[in-house]
Design a protein around this motif. Structure first.
Motif, PDB file in Angstrom:
ATOM      1  N   TYR A 193       0.833  -1.211   0.000  1.00  0.00           N
ATOM      2  CA  TYR A 193       0.000   0.000   0.000  1.00  0.00           C
ATOM      3  C   TYR A 193       0.867   1.261   0.000  1.00  0.00           C
ATOM      4  N   PHE A 194       1.895   1.272   0.845  1.00  0.00           N
ATOM      5  CA  PHE A 194       2.741   2.458   0.960  1.00  0.00           C
ATOM      6  C   PHE A 194       3.761   2.585  -0.174  1.00  0.00           C
ATOM      7  N   SER A 195       4.067   1.474  -0.838  1.00  0.00           N
ATOM      8  CA  SER A 195       5.100   1.530  -1.874  1.00  0.00           C
ATOM      9  C   SER A 195       4.545   1.647  -3.287  1.00  0.00           C
ATOM     10  N   THR A 196       3.214   1.561  -3.441  1.00  0.00           N
ATOM     11  CA  THR A 196       2.631   1.609  -4.788  1.00  0.00           C
ATOM     12  C   THR A 196       1.481   2.607  -4.894  1.00  0.00           C
ATOM     13  N   GLY A 197       1.625   3.753  -4.269  1.00  0.00           N
ATOM     14  CA  GLY A 197       0.651   4.814  -4.489  1.00  0.00           C
ATOM     15  C   GLY A 197      -0.552   4.841  -3.578  1.00  0.00           C
ATOM     16  N   GLN A 198      -0.555   4.044  -2.514  1.00  0.00           N
ATOM     17  CA  GLN A 198      -1.613   4.070  -1.494  1.00  0.00           C
ATOM     18  C   GLN A 198      -3.008   3.825  -2.087  1.00  0.00           C
ATOM     19  N   ASN A 199      -3.129   2.720  -2.798  1.00  0.00           N
ATOM     20  CA  ASN A 199      -4.407   2.302  -3.367  1.00  0.00           C
ATOM     21  C   ASN A 199      -5.318   1.792  -2.247  1.00  0.00           C
ATOM     22  N   PRO A 200      -6.506   2.385  -2.051  1.00  0.00           N
ATOM     23  CA  PRO A 200      -7.407   1.954  -0.966  1.00  0.00           C
ATOM     24  C   PRO A 200      -7.773   0.474  -1.039  1.00  0.00           C
ATOM     25  N   LYS A 201      -7.826  -0.088  -2.257  1.00  0.00           N
ATOM     26  CA  LYS A 201      -8.156  -1.507  -2.403  1.00  0.00           C
ATOM     27  C   LYS A 201      -7.118  -2.374  -1.701  1.00  0.00           C
ATOM     28  N   ILE A 202      -5.843  -1.969  -1.806  1.00  0.00           N
ATOM     29  CA  ILE A 202      -4.774  -2.741  -1.164  1.00  0.00           C
ATOM     30  C   ILE A 202      -4.878  -2.614   0.359  1.00  0.00           C
ATOM     31  N   SER A 203      -5.224  -1.413   0.845  1.00  0.00           N
ATOM     32  CA  SER A 203      -5.375  -1.246   2.303  1.00  0.00           C
ATOM     33  C   SER A 203      -6.509  -2.118   2.819  1.00  0.00           C
ATOM     34  N   GLN A 204      -7.566  -2.262   2.010  1.00  0.00           N
ATOM     35  CA  GLN A 204      -8.684  -3.124   2.415  1.00  0.00           C
ATOM     36  C   GLN A 204      -8.244  -4.586   2.463  1.00  0.00           C
ATOM     37  N   GLN A 205      -7.391  -4.993   1.517  1.00  0.00           N
ATOM     38  CA  GLN A 205      -6.864  -6.359   1.532  1.00  0.00           C
ATOM     39  C   GLN A 205      -6.026  -6.595   2.787  1.00  0.00           C
ATOM     40  N   ALA A 206      -5.254  -5.569   3.190  1.00  0.00           N
ATOM     41  CA  ALA A 206      -4.464  -5.684   4.424  1.00  0.00           C
ATOM     42  C   ALA A 206      -5.379  -5.861   5.631  1.00  0.00           C
ATOM     43  N   LEU A 207      -6.427  -5.039   5.700  1.00  0.00           N
ATOM     44  CA  LEU A 207      -7.363  -5.123   6.824  1.00  0.00           C
ATOM     45  C   LEU A 207      -8.053  -6.487   6.873  1.00  0.00           C
ATOM     46  N   SER A 208      -8.396  -7.019   5.694  1.00  0.00           N
ATOM     47  CA  SER A 208      -9.051  -8.331   5.648  1.00  0.00           C
ATOM     48  C   SER A 208      -8.124  -9.428   6.173  1.00  0.00           C
ATOM     49  N   ALA A 209      -6.845  -9.345   5.787  1.00  0.00           N
ATOM     50  CA  ALA A 209      -5.874 -10.334   6.262  1.00  0.00           C
ATOM     51  C   ALA A 209      -5.688 -10.228   7.773  1.00  0.00           C
ATOM     52  N   TYR A 210      -5.616  -8.978   8.275  1.00  0.00           N
ATOM     53  CA  TYR A 210      -5.480  -8.782   9.722  1.00  0.00           C
ATOM     54  C   TYR A 210      -6.709  -9.321  10.455  1.00  0.00           C
ATOM     55  N   ALA A 211      -7.881  -9.135   9.842  1.00  0.00           N
ATOM     56  CA  ALA A 211      -9.110  -9.632  10.473  1.00  0.00           C
ATOM     57  C   ALA A 211      -9.084 -11.147  10.598  1.00  0.00           C
ATOM     58  N   GLN A 212      -8.600 -11.816   9.556  1.00  0.00           N
ATOM     59  CA  GLN A 212      -8.464 -13.273   9.610  1.00  0.00           C
ATOM     60  C   GLN A 212      -7.453 -13.674  10.678  1.00  0.00           C
ATOM     61  N   ALA A 213      -6.348 -12.926  10.718  1.00  0.00           N
ATOM     62  CA  ALA A 213      -5.337 -13.221  11.743  1.00  0.00           C
ATOM     63  C   ALA A 213      -5.912 -13.005  13.132  1.00  0.00           C
ATOM     64  N   GLY A 214      -6.738 -11.955  13.261  1.00  0.00           N
ATOM     65  CA  GLY A 214      -7.304 -11.632  14.558  1.00  0.00           C
ATOM     66  C   GLY A 214      -8.184 -12.720  15.117  1.00  0.00           C
ATOM     67  N   LYS A 215      -8.842 -13.445  14.236  1.00  0.00           N
ATOM     68  CA  LYS A 215      -9.735 -14.501  14.699  1.00  0.00           C
ATOM     69  C   LYS A 215      -8.977 -15.609  15.433  1.00  0.00           C
ATOM     70  N   VAL A 216      -7.734 -15.813  15.024  1.00  0.00           N
ATOM     71  CA  VAL A 216      -6.950 -16.876  15.664  1.00  0.00           C
ATOM     72  C   VAL A 216      -5.850 -16.316  16.565  1.00  0.00           C
ATOM     73  N   LYS A 217      -5.703 -14.971  16.559  1.00  0.00           N
ATOM     74  CA  LYS A 217      -4.612 -14.355  17.315  1.00  0.00           C
ATOM     75  C   LYS A 217      -5.077 -13.578  18.544  1.00  0.00           C
ATOM     76  N   THR A 218      -6.393 -13.481  18.737  1.00  0.00           N
ATOM     77  CA  THR A 218      -6.901 -12.667  19.841  1.00  0.00           C
ATOM     78  C   THR A 218      -6.322 -13.108  21.177  1.00  0.00           C
ATOM     79  N   ARG A 219      -6.334 -14.411  21.392  1.00  0.00           N
ATOM     80  CA  ARG A 219      -5.827 -14.916  22.668  1.00  0.00           C
ATOM     81  C   ARG A 219      -4.336 -14.646  22.827  1.00  0.00           C
ATOM     82  N   LYS A 220      -3.598 -14.751  21.721  1.00  0.00           N
ATOM     83  CA  LYS A 220      -2.155 -14.503  21.800  1.00  0.00           C
ATOM     84  C   LYS A 220      -1.877 -13.038  22.111  1.00  0.00           C
TER      85      LYS A 220
END
Length: 372
Positions: A193-220
């Motif tokens: 996102y930061f290296s290719t012009g800050q495309n909002p679509k890419i930031s949304q993909q990052a948030l989606s990946a973090y959300a998936q990680a969060g489902k299994v990482k909350t306890r950690k």
């Protein structure tokens, strides 16, 4: 080799593997057997457990001492601490020479080089492991080191970041229930996102990946935050902090959410690192800091050497933090976040330890002759 000898070798290797597995289990499950008050002793306790394990391994190893698997397991035991171990590098290097297809040895050697600050060598090791066997550990680590490789141009850095995303996707595909893979994918997308012009679509993909990680990482994450303790403040917590005026002052610990814009004199914040970013300019070094009180805050560190950084899970204290609030509008939407500007890593306390002078970039003076 006779059948009895083969059976003996298998038994010895099994015992050695069991000892190393127990050592890593001790490290990973430390707070299942220790209270939060023991957090400051964790690294010391892990080192003591490592020494005990190495002694037990030496008693078991017998006639198979020079075998690649034994060298790998011994090197892995030495690699259990966050510090670089020259002996681990020596043993693991021998292991991959004796048995080039020993993937775990390549992965461990890559981690050793990474701790040493030799990112290029770490990249070679993780790539080498994947030529022998596709595995998520190599893919995860390769995704991270690709974003840290030194480059000669912005285009080259962007290519590395895009490759980082590809490797992280492959790691996720191998095990969709591995929160670490999802988290690394989120970091890769954020770098993209930061290296290719800050495309909002890419930031949304990052948030989606973090959300998936969060489902299994909350306890950690809860466990990480639960391990924060006053000892991690180091000199910021015992009256030894020296302010800009040269006087020693006592700092008051405050949550990130209580900070006001500008320099927060007399305050100190303490939190856990949850992500880091590397841009093509390399400066600032940016990482995300979270405490138990609220949202994540970006920390931007300037005037550091390129090899300096913090790792996910590190405890970081920032005295008299300089807070800035940012608001960005893009396509009719408002985005806001807070950041803390740190002029030099010498101001930080990481895992209870002040950063040494070697973490700060040396000043340079440039001159240009003028025509008479």
């Amino acid at each position: 080799m006779m059948a009895e000898e083969e059976e003996e070798v298998k038994e010895i290797l099994s015992k050695l593997q069991e000892l190393v597995d127990q050592l890593y289990s001790f490290r990973e499950c430390y707070f299942e057997t220790h209270s939060v008050e023991d957090a400051g002793r964790k690294q010391q306790d892990v080192r003591e457990e490592m020494e005990k394990t190495l002694q037990q391994m030496e008693e078991v190893v017998g006639s198979v001492q020079g075998k690649a698997q034994v060298l790998m397991l011994t090197g892995k035991a030495l690699n259990v601490t966050p510090d670089y171990s020259p002996k681990a590098e020596e043993l693991l290097s021998k292991a991959v020479k004796l048995e080039p297809k020993l993937v775990e040895a390549w992965n461990q050697l890559g981690e050793v080089y990474w701790k040493k600050g030799d990112v290029a060598a770490a990249h070679t090791c993780f790539s080498g492991a994947l030529t022998h066997c596709k595995n998520k550990v190599s893919l995860q680590n390769l995704s991270m080191v690709l974003r840290q490789l030194r480059t000669d141009s912005g285009d080259e850095h962007s290519r590395h970041v895009m490759d980082s995303v590809r490797q992280a996707k492959l790691a996720v595909q191998m095990d969709i229930l591995d929160g670490r893979s999802w988290y690394i994918l989120g970091n890769a997308y954020l770098s993209l996102y930061f290296s290719t012009g800050q495309n909002p679509k890419i930031s949304q993909q990052a948030l989606s990946a973090y959300a998936q990680a969060g489902k299994v990482k909350t306890r950690k994450l809860q466990s990480m935050l639960g391990s924060l303790r006053p000892a991690h403040l180091g000199p910021c917590g015992d009256g030894r902090y020296q302010s800009a005026s040269g006087q020693k002052v006592t700092l008051e610990r405050k949550p990130l959410s209580a900070l006001q814009p500008g320099v927060n004199s007399g305050a100190v914040v303490l939190g856990k690192v949850v992500f880091s970013l590397t841009t093509e300019e390399k400066v600032p070094f940016t990482f995300g800091l979270v405490d138990s009180d609220g949202p994540c805050c970006a920390v931007m560190v300037y005037n550091m050497v390129q090899s300096w950084g913090v790792l996910i899970g590190d405890s970081v204290a920032i005295p008299e933090p300089n807070l800035r609030r940012h608001r960005i509008q893009h396509k009719g939407k408002d985005y806001s976040f807070s950041s803390v500007r740190v002029e030099t890593p010498l101001l930080l306390v990481v895992n209870g330890k002040p950063q040494g002078s070697s973490s700060q970039a040396a000043a340079t003076v440039a001159s240009r002759p003028q025509c008479e």
